[in-house]
Design a protein around this motif. Sequence first.
Motif, PDB file in Angstrom:
ATOM      1  N   GLY A  71     -71.867 -49.684  82.936  1.00  0.00           N
ATOM      2  CA  GLY A  71     -73.083 -49.758  82.129  1.00  0.00           C
ATOM      3  C   GLY A  71     -73.367 -48.502  81.338  1.00  0.00           C
ATOM      4  N   GLU A  72     -72.875 -47.345  81.811  1.00  0.00           N
ATOM      5  CA  GLU A  72     -73.109 -46.089  81.108  1.00  0.00           C
ATOM      6  C   GLU A  72     -72.492 -46.080  79.711  1.00  0.00           C
ATOM      7  N   CYS A  73     -71.393 -46.824  79.545  1.00  0.00           N
ATOM      8  CA  CYS A  73     -70.720 -46.863  78.236  1.00  0.00           C
ATOM      9  C   CYS A  73     -70.819 -48.229  77.574  1.00  0.00           C
ATOM     10  N   ALA A  74     -71.575 -49.131  78.169  1.00  0.00           N
ATOM     11  CA  ALA A  74     -71.605 -50.505  77.659  1.00  0.00           C
ATOM     12  C   ALA A  74     -72.134 -50.588  76.232  1.00  0.00           C
ATOM     13  N   THR A  75     -73.155 -49.793  75.914  1.00  0.00           N
ATOM     14  CA  THR A  75     -73.715 -49.822  74.559  1.00  0.00           C
ATOM     15  C   THR A  75     -72.714 -49.288  73.548  1.00  0.00           C
ATOM     16  N   LEU A  76     -72.008 -48.225  73.909  1.00  0.00           N
ATOM     17  CA  LEU A  76     -70.980 -47.653  73.039  1.00  0.00           C
ATOM     18  C   LEU A  76     -69.871 -48.676  72.779  1.00  0.00           C
ATOM     19  N   LEU A  77     -69.383 -49.306  73.835  1.00  0.00           N
ATOM     20  CA  LEU A  77     -68.317 -50.295  73.698  1.00  0.00           C
ATOM     21  C   LEU A  77     -68.804 -51.539  72.959  1.00  0.00           C
ATOM     22  N   ALA A  78     -70.033 -51.961  73.247  1.00  0.00           N
ATOM     23  CA  ALA A  78     -70.580 -53.146  72.583  1.00  0.00           C
ATOM     24  C   ALA A  78     -70.654 -52.955  71.077  1.00  0.00           C
ATOM     25  N   SER A  79     -70.973 -51.754  70.648  1.00  0.00           N
ATOM     26  CA  SER A  79     -71.042 -51.477  69.207  1.00  0.00           C
ATOM     27  C   SER A  79     -69.690 -51.697  68.546  1.00  0.00           C
ATOM     28  N   ALA A  80     -68.634 -51.230  69.207  1.00  0.00           N
ATOM     29  CA  ALA A  80     -67.284 -51.406  68.658  1.00  0.00           C
ATOM     30  C   ALA A  80     -66.886 -52.878  68.668  1.00  0.00           C
ATOM     31  N   ILE A  81     -67.204 -53.581  69.744  1.00  0.00           N
ATOM     32  CA  ILE A  81     -66.860 -55.003  69.828  1.00  0.00           C
ATOM     33  C   ILE A  81     -67.593 -55.789  68.739  1.00  0.00           C
ATOM     34  N   MET A  82     -68.865 -55.461  68.508  1.00  0.00           N
ATOM     35  CA  MET A  82     -69.637 -56.147  67.468  1.00  0.00           C
ATOM     36  C   MET A  82     -68.984 -55.989  66.100  1.00  0.00           C
ATOM     37  N   ILE A  83     -68.557 -54.770  65.775  1.00  0.00           N
ATOM     38  CA  ILE A  83     -67.952 -54.532  64.466  1.00  0.00           C
ATOM     39  C   ILE A  83     -66.629 -55.285  64.339  1.00  0.00           C
ATOM     40  N   ASP A  84     -65.821 -55.255  65.392  1.00  0.00           N
ATOM     41  CA  ASP A  84     -64.506 -55.905  65.325  1.00  0.00           C
ATOM     42  C   ASP A  84     -64.587 -57.426  65.310  1.00  0.00           C
ATOM     43  N   THR A  85     -65.682 -57.979  65.826  1.00  0.00           N
ATOM     44  CA  THR A  85     -65.809 -59.441  65.893  1.00  0.00           C
ATOM     45  C   THR A  85     -66.927 -59.960  64.998  1.00  0.00           C
ATOM     46  N   THR A  86     -67.403 -59.104  64.091  1.00  0.00           N
ATOM     47  CA  THR A  86     -68.524 -59.469  63.209  1.00  0.00           C
ATOM     48  C   THR A  86     -69.666 -60.065  64.034  1.00  0.00           C
ATOM     49  N   ASN A  87     -70.137 -59.251  64.949  1.00  0.00           N
ATOM     50  CA  ASN A  87     -71.243 -59.616  65.841  1.00  0.00           C
ATOM     51  C   ASN A  87     -70.920 -60.887  66.633  1.00  0.00           C
ATOM     52  N   PHE A  88     -69.715 -60.896  67.212  1.00  0.00           N
ATOM     53  CA  PHE A  88     -69.262 -61.980  68.099  1.00  0.00           C
ATOM     54  C   PHE A  88     -69.166 -63.330  67.384  1.00  0.00           C
ATOM     55  N   THR A  89     -68.801 -63.315  66.097  1.00  0.00           N
ATOM     56  CA  THR A  89     -68.672 -64.573  65.350  1.00  0.00           C
ATOM     57  C   THR A  89     -67.262 -64.806  64.808  1.00  0.00           C
ATOM     58  N   GLN A  90     -66.405 -63.773  64.768  1.00  0.00           N
ATOM     59  CA  GLN A  90     -65.049 -63.922  64.238  1.00  0.00           C
ATOM     60  C   GLN A  90     -64.040 -63.247  65.159  1.00  0.00           C
ATOM     61  N   ARG A  91     -62.839 -63.818  65.208  1.00  0.00           N
ATOM     62  CA  ARG A  91     -61.719 -63.264  65.993  1.00  0.00           C
ATOM     63  C   ARG A  91     -62.072 -63.111  67.466  1.00  0.00           C
ATOM     64  N   VAL A  92     -63.021 -63.876  67.952  1.00  0.00           N
ATOM     65  CA  VAL A  92     -63.456 -63.778  69.351  1.00  0.00           C
ATOM     66  C   VAL A  92     -62.476 -64.529  70.241  1.00  0.00           C
ATOM     67  N   LYS A  93     -61.923 -63.834  71.226  1.00  0.00           N
ATOM     68  CA  LYS A  93     -61.004 -64.428  72.193  1.00  0.00           C
ATOM     69  C   LYS A  93     -61.635 -64.372  73.583  1.00  0.00           C
ATOM     70  N   SER A  94     -60.928 -64.892  74.557  1.00  0.00           N
ATOM     71  CA  SER A  94     -61.484 -64.987  75.913  1.00  0.00           C
ATOM     72  C   SER A  94     -61.862 -63.617  76.474  1.00  0.00           C
ATOM     73  N   HIS A  95     -61.097 -62.583  76.126  1.00  0.00           N
ATOM     74  CA  HIS A  95     -61.408 -61.232  76.636  1.00  0.00           C
ATOM     75  C   HIS A  95     -62.714 -60.706  76.038  1.00  0.00           C
ATOM     76  N   ASP A  96     -62.964 -61.054  74.782  1.00  0.00           N
ATOM     77  CA  ASP A  96     -64.224 -60.653  74.148  1.00  0.00           C
ATOM     78  C   ASP A  96     -65.394 -61.414  74.764  1.00  0.00           C
ATOM     79  N   GLU A  97     -65.178 -62.682  75.060  1.00  0.00           N
ATOM     80  CA  GLU A  97     -66.221 -63.496  75.697  1.00  0.00           C
ATOM     81  C   GLU A  97     -66.549 -62.954  77.082  1.00  0.00           C
ATOM     82  N   LYS A  98     -65.510 -62.551  77.813  1.00  0.00           N
ATOM     83  CA  LYS A  98     -65.735 -61.964  79.148  1.00  0.00           C
ATOM     84  C   LYS A  98     -66.519 -60.661  79.039  1.00  0.00           C
ATOM     85  N   ALA A  99     -66.179 -59.843  78.047  1.00  0.00           N
ATOM     86  CA  ALA A  99     -66.900 -58.587  77.845  1.00  0.00           C
ATOM     87  C   ALA A  99     -68.359 -58.847  77.509  1.00  0.00           C
TER      88      ALA A  99
END
Length: 348
Positions: free
Chosen positions: A163-191
């Motif tokens: 949880g200490e780094c969750a916000t930092l990681l979430a920001s990167a995931i959002m950018i890479d998946t266009t806020n969880f709308t594109q290129r989302v795979k099972s690993h992104d869904e789990k995250a």
Amino acid sequence: MSKISKFLDLIKRQALNEVVLVCGNQSADLDSIASSISYAYFHYQKYRFTKGLVIPLLNIPEKDLALRKDAEFVLTQNGIKRSQLWFTDDLSKFDQFKLIMVDHNVPQGEVAKSRLTHVVGIIDHHQDEQKYLDSAPRVIEECGSCSSLVLNYWYDLIGEDVGECATLLASAIMIDTTNFTQRVKSHDEKALETIKMLGIYNVSAFTTNFEKIQESKSDLEGLSMNDILRKDYKQFVFDGNTVGVSSIVKPFSWLDKHFDIDKETKSFGEEHKLDLLVLMTAYTTNDQFKREISFHDVLKDLSERCIKGMKDKLDLNRISGNRFTQNNIKASRKQVVPYLEQTLTNTD
């Protein structure tokens, strides 16, 4: 001061013995930066210094961080200062080091040229180059963001301490998946499920933050064309051909208004001793996501060979000269680079 910030201050005070660098790829985008910092922090949470000193290193010179306005924005959000980070300028401080790669699986850039002894870990979402098969961990899985893999791997080891780094990681995931709308795979869904479980997910807040980060990423104000080409740049050697690939967040029409592209690409290519420079634009207009691509010969005549070999795969339509609309918008640089390699190593 956040726990991440305290950790970064702590490792700055350590003797540089038995060093393990955890490093992202040479484009040093937000995903690489978040993945490397978070991996090092999680490793400390789990092992303290009993398994060596793990230092997150950004695979760029310190001066180039200013080109990545989205990364600077997110780092500030998470209480991380530039002075607390390590860059390729710092490689001379290490007599030797082991390497953990995140967001790539073959050493890149200055790290590959330095005093690297061996690779001890990989977490990546690019094409598996089938090297360093004895590294541990060795997690190479297709997904939208490497940060998803880092979060999932460490959650299995340290649980809610991620949880200490969750916000930092979430920001990167959002950018890479266009806020969880594109290129989302099972690993992104789990995250995302982990992020929700940690209680930091709010649809409205995440959307607002995504828009702010995206705005920072698209801000090229004050940058020269050389800066723009360096901002998200990777370099490769395919069958003796040195190829640079720059990702750009504005269309060619915008670049034409501000720069002499042919002159600038020629200068950049000569500076980096390239045989070929490829520009990939990605942008949104009228709520439609679009891609363009161009090929610039520098020392060798390779562009027509690449155009012929990749035309169908990328569904290219010529705009003019060496510029094309890329109708296969799903093909980001992660997919285009292997196509380039296949084309330039094909002797048929």
